[in-house]
Write a protein that holds these residues in place. Structure first.
Motif, mmCIF file in Angstrom:
data_model
loop_
_atom_site.group_PDB
_atom_site.id
_atom_site.type_symbol
_atom_site.label_atom_id
_atom_site.label_comp_id
_atom_site.label_asym_id
_atom_site.label_seq_id
_atom_site.Cartn_x
_atom_site.Cartn_y
_atom_site.Cartn_z
ATOM 1 N N VAL A 104 44.885 10.285 53.884
ATOM 2 C CA VAL A 104 43.867 10.733 52.919
ATOM 3 C C VAL A 104 43.631 9.620 51.898
ATOM 4 O O VAL A 104 44.581 9.082 51.332
ATOM 5 N N ASP A 105 42.380 9.288 51.676
ATOM 6 C CA ASP A 105 42.025 8.272 50.692
ATOM 7 C C ASP A 105 42.576 8.684 49.319
ATOM 8 O O ASP A 105 42.397 9.826 48.909
ATOM 9 N N PRO A 106 43.272 7.763 48.601
ATOM 10 C CA PRO A 106 43.865 8.140 47.307
ATOM 11 C C PRO A 106 42.844 8.709 46.317
ATOM 12 O O PRO A 106 43.180 9.592 45.530
ATOM 13 N N PHE A 107 41.614 8.206 46.363
ATOM 14 C CA PHE A 107 40.614 8.719 45.422
ATOM 15 C C PHE A 107 40.239 10.164 45.767
ATOM 16 O O PHE A 107 39.853 10.932 44.894
ATOM 17 N N VAL A 108 40.347 10.519 47.055
ATOM 18 C CA VAL A 108 40.139 11.913 47.461
ATOM 19 C C VAL A 108 41.387 12.727 47.128
ATOM 20 O O VAL A 108 41.314 13.913 46.793
ATOM 21 N N GLY A 109 42.533 12.045 47.208
ATOM 22 C CA GLY A 109 43.792 12.717 46.901
ATOM 23 C C GLY A 109 43.885 13.157 45.451
ATOM 24 O O GLY A 109 44.589 14.108 45.132
#
Lengths: 362, 291
Positions: A104-109
């Motif tokens: 999962v992309d950290p910015f989505v996380g």
């Protein structure tokens, strides 16, 4: 509680003498709002003008600002002194890390971490809601220690030594730093707007009543437990957001620093110095914190000792903090109500700033 | 039999926790103040003992003869200057102030003594032990710490019940206004209680320094405050013997947790504390009223 009538501009409050009016949102609030937008615009433009060292420093500044605002909301308005907010800060970081390890992309996380920490906040509140004052403080600390002890049991998360977070976009470090900076700025702005809206809402009114007199608030029908639950969950979510931003800006995550009580110390010092129980206090406190940190940067942790001593002195001898000393003259983000005597025309902002012709009810 | 040995070790460990908890229990019981700097003050005591051993070439065990009165004076002065003023504000202020003190002490220790860990030597006593049966091992040092805890608790109990000062402390703790009307200066009495509490911290800190290594952050990283508070709460507030029971229970639970895996020693203790807090917040020996 006649001032609970919810009309935006001005209402003639029922139950008061005829002709008396109650208003909110002084015109000064519009100017502060415009000023805040201008400040945010300038801050958003910064990555084009300054080195990334400066924006990295500002990222740390914003993270502490978020933490301080959340702790202030909790302690300043509900009287719940927590020294365990690092539980949510740490889990905010670890939720992002767990997501990133699964692609999962950290910015989505980040939003996922916020929701996860809010849920964790619910569980913790269920455990601790009966406790007060010192019991509550120490129990939150114990919860933070339990969170740490649970995390270090998982070698896949780096155990006790730490883990590098993968998944940050593979782009020029300059752009990445700018994206991280903008994200942090946006989250900070959203947090402060949320705090402002919460305090202006009915919940805010209830909280202010609880802050001033819990028994009195209860007796006029404020559901104290529900108000405290909401604030605890909001504070948990906010601290989770700060933790998520921390791991995104410094992607090597170690459980010791992530769950360190140092975070609680930083937020408490910033809030006490700036002025507890106000929206502006944490902002001022965080500025003082970073100014002192930069100023005494060459002397190890002396800045922290000085900050601690100032915070102790302020708590005992000037409990309203720096903002308390100036706020009698000026209110940037008014959440209270103003009572206007009969026949008084609503004057221009500067006429009423001193609060002499209108009695302010906060 | 191996389980019996675990329980014995847990009881011995509990002696250390009970020793830590004495001062916290006294201040909480008398002033209703939780001193969040308690753990860090104990670390200061350990450094002070180390200093006395190096500078005055005293044996470690005798260094407490200097550090107890010194800590008592510090406790009295700190109470009369800072802590009473914060209690006058509110109980919440005492939490914030003592928490601030804890962080300031920790960082100051780091500035002065570096982050290196140290220990206090006490010679052969540190490792000597005797056996009971074939499975049970009792270290002399562990036993000495447990005995110290019992002696301190017994001393406190006798002091509070038999002496004039002790009766004054109990009177002020029960009803400050009434005691004030009868002519007792509650600030002075509180100061004396703080002095005694700090004196026990000096003993506990020295014992900890002999027991294991310490560094400036030990107070928070090794959770000294939390263990002390847990012993007080598990045992039940306001009961000094409850504190001993609480410390021992905490030690036993930790030791049983350590049998599952060494990493679970702390986790077992913390979860046990949270369980007590949720199910029986008045503690094992406490009555409903004190919760």
């Amino acid at each position: 509680m006649s001032a609970r009538t919810r009309q935006p501009a001005s209402v003639s409050a029922a139950g008061l003498a005829p002709g008396v009016r109650v208003t909110r949102s002084r015109r000064s609030a519009i100017w502060s709002g415009l000023g805040a937008i201008a400040v945010i615009a300038v801050l958003a433009y910064l990555p084009y003008r300054v080195y990334s060292g400066t924006t990295s420093l500002l990222v740390n500044f914003f993270i502490l600002l978020i933490l301080a605002s959340m702790w202030n909301l909790l302690a300043g308005y509900t009287g719940l002194v927590s020294v365990g907010q690092q539980a949510f800060f740490g889990f905010g970081s670890y939720f992002v890390l767990i997501g990133a390890l699964h692609g999962v992309d950290p910015f989505v996380g980040l939003p996922i971490a916020v929701v996860g920490c809010a849920a964790l906040g619910l569980v913790v509140w269920w455990l601790l809601s009966r406790l007060r004052s010192g019991y509550f403080a120490i129990a939150t600390w114990v919860v933070a220690s339990v969170c740490y002890l649970i995390i270090i049991r998982y070698p896949s998360l780096g155990g006790g030594t730490g883990e590098f977070m993968p998944g940050l976009p593979n782009i020029n470090i300059k752009y990445l730093d700018a994206y991280i900076y903008w994200t942090t700025l946006a989250v900070t702005a959203i947090t402060l707007v949320c705090v402002y809206l919460v305090l202006r809402s009915r919940l805010g009114l209830e909280l202010t009543a609880v802050r001033d007199d819990e028994t009195g608030a209860r007796s006029v029908g404020v559901r104290v437990g529900r108000a405290q639950l909401l604030v605890f969950v909001i504070a948990a979510a906010g601290c989770g957001a700060a933790g998520a931003l921390e791991v995104i800006s410094a992607p090597y995550l170690q459980p010791g620093p992530a769950f360190s009580v140092q975070w609680s110390a930083e937020m408490i010092f910033a809030v006490l110095i700036g002025g507890i129980g106000t929206i502006e206090g944490p902002i001022i406190g965080t500025i003082v914190f970073f100014a002192l940190q930069q100023w005494l940067a060459h002397y190890g942790t002396w800045y922290f000792i000085v900050l601690g001593l100032i915070a102790i002195s302020v708590a005992i001898w000037a409990p309203r903090g720096i903002w308390g000393l100036i706020s009698d003259r000026l209110k940037l983000f008014p959440v209270g109500y103003w009572l206007w005597p009969a026949g008084q025309r609503l004057g221009p902002p500067e006429a009423a700033v001193a609060g002499e012709d209108a009695e302010q009810v906060t | 039999m191996i389980w019996v040995n675990d329980i014995v070790q847990g009881v011995l460990l509990g002696g250390l926790y009970a020793l830590f908890a004495c001062g916290l229990s006294l201040m909480f019981g008398v002033m209703k103040v939780i001193n969040l700097a308690h753990g860090d003050l104990a670390v200061v005591a350990a450094y002070l003992a180390a200093g006395l051993v190096t500078v005055l070439h005293m044996p470690t065990a005798l260094s407490i003869l200097v550090s107890i009165p010194l800590f008592a004076i510090i406790g009295y002065v700190l109470w009369r200057t800072v802590l009473q003023a914060s209690l006058n504000r509110s109980v919440l202020t005492t939490l914030l102030v003592t928490f601030g003190m804890s962080i300031v002490i920790e960082n100051a220790l780091q500035q002065f003594f570096s982050a290196n860990s140290r220990s206090l030597s006490i010679g052969a006593l540190a490792t000597d032990h005797f056996n009971v049966g074939s499975q049970i091992t009792v270290g002399y040092l562990d036993l000495a710490i447990l005995i110290a805890a019992v002696v301190v608790l017994l001393g406190l109990q006798l002091f509070l019940s038999r002496t004039r000062q002790g009766r004054l402390i109990r009177a002020v703790a029960d009803d400050r206004e009434a005691a004030q009307l009868a002519g007792a200066d509650y600030r002075h009495i509180f100061g004396i209680a703080a002095a005694i509490a700090f004196g026990t911290v000096a003993v506990a800190g020295t014992a900890y320094g002999v027991y294991t290594t310490f560094d400036p952050t030990t107070g928070t990283t090794q959770l000294l405050l939390l263990f002390a508070f847990e012993a007080v709460v598990i045992g039940g507030l306001g009961s000094l013997w409850g504190t001993l029971v609480g410390g021992i229970l905490l030690g036993v639970v930790q030791d049983i947790g350590a049998q599952i895996s060494t990493a679970d020693l702390l986790l077992a203790g913390q979860l046990f504390f949270l369980l007590v807090l949720v199910i029986r917040p008045q503690g094992i020996t406490g009555s409903r009223r004190t919760a």
